[in-house]
Motif scaffolding. Structure first.
Motif, PDB file in Angstrom:
ATOM      1  N   TYR A   1     122.019  -0.532   9.056  1.00  0.00           N
ATOM      2  CA  TYR A   1     122.168  -1.752   8.263  1.00  0.00           C
ATOM      3  C   TYR A   1     121.835  -1.473   6.800  1.00  0.00           C
ATOM      4  N   HIS A   2     122.591  -2.115   5.898  1.00  0.00           N
ATOM      5  CA  HIS A   2     122.359  -1.921   4.465  1.00  0.00           C
ATOM      6  C   HIS A   2     120.960  -2.375   4.067  1.00  0.00           C
ATOM      7  N   SER A   3     120.492  -3.440   4.709  1.00  0.00           N
ATOM      8  CA  SER A   3     119.170  -3.979   4.427  1.00  0.00           C
ATOM      9  C   SER A   3     118.529  -4.396   5.742  1.00  0.00           C
ATOM     10  N   VAL A   4     117.227  -4.198   5.857  1.00  0.00           N
ATOM     11  CA  VAL A   4     116.541  -4.574   7.092  1.00  0.00           C
ATOM     12  C   VAL A   4     116.524  -6.099   7.242  1.00  0.00           C
ATOM     13  N   LYS A   5     116.244  -6.792   6.158  1.00  0.00           N
ATOM     14  CA  LYS A   5     116.257  -8.247   6.179  1.00  0.00           C
ATOM     15  C   LYS A   5     117.625  -8.766   5.757  1.00  0.00           C
ATOM     16  N   CYS A   6     118.043  -9.889   6.346  1.00  0.00           N
ATOM     17  CA  CYS A   6     119.238 -10.595   5.882  1.00  0.00           C
ATOM     18  C   CYS A   6     118.787 -11.537   4.771  1.00  0.00           C
ATOM     19  N   ASN A   7     119.225 -11.272   3.546  1.00  0.00           N
ATOM     20  CA  ASN A   7     118.731 -12.018   2.389  1.00  0.00           C
ATOM     21  C   ASN A   7     119.624 -13.191   1.983  1.00  0.00           C
ATOM     22  N   ILE A   8     120.637 -13.484   2.782  1.00  0.00           N
ATOM     23  CA  ILE A   8     121.468 -14.656   2.514  1.00  0.00           C
ATOM     24  C   ILE A   8     120.887 -15.827   3.297  1.00  0.00           C
ATOM     25  N   ASN A   9     120.395 -16.830   2.580  1.00  0.00           N
ATOM     26  CA  ASN A   9     119.605 -17.901   3.193  1.00  0.00           C
ATOM     27  C   ASN A   9     120.299 -18.616   4.345  1.00  0.00           C
ATOM     28  N   SER A  10     121.618 -18.703   4.298  1.00  0.00           N
ATOM     29  CA  SER A  10     122.329 -19.478   5.314  1.00  0.00           C
ATOM     30  C   SER A  10     122.705 -18.657   6.546  1.00  0.00           C
ATOM     31  N   LEU A  11     122.411 -17.345   6.538  1.00  0.00           N
ATOM     32  CA  LEU A  11     122.910 -16.487   7.613  1.00  0.00           C
ATOM     33  C   LEU A  11     121.882 -15.727   8.449  1.00  0.00           C
ATOM     34  N   PRO A  12     120.584 -15.715   8.122  1.00  0.00           N
ATOM     35  CA  PRO A  12     119.647 -14.885   8.898  1.00  0.00           C
ATOM     36  C   PRO A  12     119.608 -15.181  10.377  1.00  0.00           C
ATOM     37  N   ASN A  13     120.007 -16.405  10.774  1.00  0.00           N
ATOM     38  CA  ASN A  13     119.934 -16.747  12.193  1.00  0.00           C
ATOM     39  C   ASN A  13     121.100 -16.184  13.003  1.00  0.00           C
ATOM     40  N   SER A  14     122.129 -15.619  12.318  1.00  0.00           N
ATOM     41  CA  SER A  14     123.285 -15.118  13.072  1.00  0.00           C
ATOM     42  C   SER A  14     123.796 -13.755  12.604  1.00  0.00           C
ATOM     43  N   GLN A  15     123.286 -13.244  11.487  1.00  0.00           N
ATOM     44  CA  GLN A  15     123.770 -11.974  10.955  1.00  0.00           C
ATOM     45  C   GLN A  15     122.601 -11.032  10.669  1.00  0.00           C
ATOM     46  N   GLY A  16     122.875  -9.732  10.661  1.00  0.00           N
ATOM     47  CA  GLY A  16     121.849  -8.749  10.363  1.00  0.00           C
ATOM     48  C   GLY A  16     121.187  -8.197  11.612  1.00  0.00           C
ATOM     49  N   VAL A  17     120.339  -7.211  11.429  1.00  0.00           N
ATOM     50  CA  VAL A  17     119.747  -6.497  12.551  1.00  0.00           C
ATOM     51  C   VAL A  17     118.888  -7.409  13.425  1.00  0.00           C
ATOM     52  N   TYR A  18     118.165  -8.368  12.847  1.00  0.00           N
ATOM     53  CA  TYR A  18     117.313  -9.250  13.638  1.00  0.00           C
ATOM     54  C   TYR A  18     118.149 -10.087  14.610  1.00  0.00           C
ATOM     55  N   ALA A  19     119.129 -10.799  14.038  1.00  0.00           N
ATOM     56  CA  ALA A  19     119.946 -11.700  14.855  1.00  0.00           C
ATOM     57  C   ALA A  19     120.785 -10.935  15.869  1.00  0.00           C
ATOM     58  N   GLU A  20     121.318  -9.773  15.470  1.00  0.00           N
ATOM     59  CA  GLU A  20     122.177  -9.007  16.380  1.00  0.00           C
ATOM     60  C   GLU A  20     121.378  -8.395  17.523  1.00  0.00           C
ATOM     61  N   ALA A  21     120.180  -7.906  17.224  1.00  0.00           N
ATOM     62  CA  ALA A  21     119.316  -7.380  18.294  1.00  0.00           C
ATOM     63  C   ALA A  21     118.957  -8.498  19.268  1.00  0.00           C
ATOM     64  N   ASN A  22     118.714  -9.688  18.733  1.00  0.00           N
ATOM     65  CA  ASN A  22     118.435 -10.848  19.569  1.00  0.00           C
ATOM     66  C   ASN A  22     119.627 -11.142  20.471  1.00  0.00           C
TER      67      ASN A  22
END
Length: 325
Positions: free
Chosen positions: A161-182
């Motif tokens: 992943y380009h960034s560990v955290k998803c820094n787009i406020n409207s997307l952390p619940n569905s995009q990025g390593v956290y949401a995808e691992a979930n």
């Protein structure tokens, strides 16, 4: 006169494991609050073919060492990408290197093999081949060869992943390593069986601290899709990211899956709902419904309120389907 009030220092409590939380549901809004503060933020495990290489007396340490090596490889690859962008060696992704791409792949493969020295058996090496860049990360094909140069397993896809955290406020619940691992963790549990024959590729491990995911690499040798999961009717989720087309009929990117309004967030209710949904005939369905009704009528039946809920949800779905006909 009021006595002196002593200020008590306290530490916030964070989850020690993500497995239970991630199995229960998806699209949490608090990922960025609790995951960075966890001591261990990994879900899944490394491929079984790798685990088989380790002797029993050192297996636990070897697995941990392999995971740590993947973490170091991930950080190195992310740095390579950021530095190459900053120095304008590439514009979009590593394919911009053109004729220098093979040299780059040799360099990162040497680094990866060095990280695994002392973990894998002597003479074993890793090979990394660049595949593509997505919105959220770069994907590399990871191969492991024995001392004779023979692959020990089917190739894996390492998503950095380009960034560990998803820094787009409207997307952390569905995009990025956290949401995808979930989502991977939830999907494997909710399906109730292996994903090999479904429309999804296989997920092995995600490290939410270093920001990588390891999945099965999609090619002609992996199992074909023969038993698709019913995402809309049963799991009640839908895919809002239409930019990622499946490869060979397999979904590899699970960023963008979100819950429907009628998502079933109770595992017991979902289990009984699936028993109703997956019936091969009306006769078989009638039998299951009658069995459920008997259980519901018995005050001593465990989870009878949840069986009732599953039956209500199923009948609601039946009514909706009948209205469409």
């Amino acid at each position: 006169m009021l006595g002196k009030i002593n200020l008590v220092q306290y530490e916030k409590c964070y989850p020690s494991r993500l497995k239970k939380i991630f199995r229960a549901g998806i699209n949490y809004h608090g990922y960025n609050k609790f995951i960075p503060n966890m001591k261990n933020a990994k879900v899944g495990n490394i491929p079984p073919e790798v685990i088989k290489l380790f002797p029993s007396f050192s297996k636990a340490n070897k697995i941990k060492g392999f995971q740590n090596a993947l973490s170091n490889i991930t950080k190195y690859l992310r740095t390579c990408y950021k530095v190459a962008k900053e120095k304008k060696l590439i514009f979009y992704d590593f394919r911009d290197l053109q004729e220098d791409l093979p040299n780059f792949e040799d360099i990162i493969s040497m680094f990866a093999s060095k990280m695994m020295k002392g973990i894998l058996p002597k003479g074993y090496n890793l090979k990394l081949k660049y595949i593509a860049r997505g919105v959220w990360g770069n994907v590399f094909k990871l191969s492991i060869m024995d001392k004779n140069g023979k692959k020990i397993m089917h190739d894996k896809a390492l998503k950095v992943y380009h960034s560990v955290k998803c820094n787009i406020n409207s997307l952390p619940n569905s995009q990025g390593v956290y949401a995808e691992a979930n989502f991977w963790t939830y999907l494997k549990h909710a399906a109730g069986h292996k994903l090999d024959k479904t429309q999804f590729t296989k997920h092995y491990i995600s490290d939410l601290k270093s920001g990588y995911a390891l999945t099965e690499f999609i090619d002609d040798d992996i199992p074909k899709t023969s038993s698709s999961l019913d995402l809309g009717n049963v799991l009640r989720i839908f895919y809002e990211d239409f930019f990622n087309e499946p490869i060979n009929g397999k979904i590899y990117d699970v960023g963008g899956f979100v819950k429907r309004f009628n998502f079933i967030d109770d595992k017991v209710v979902l289990r009984y709902f699936k028993k109703l949904w997956f019936r091969n005939s009306e006769k078989e369905l009638d039998k299951v419904i009658k069995d459920f009704e008997v259980k519901i009528a018995n005050p001593k039946t465990p989870h009878r309120d949840k069986i009732q809920k599953a039956l209500e949800l199923f009948k609601q779905k039946q009514d909706i389907n009948n209205q469409k006909i």
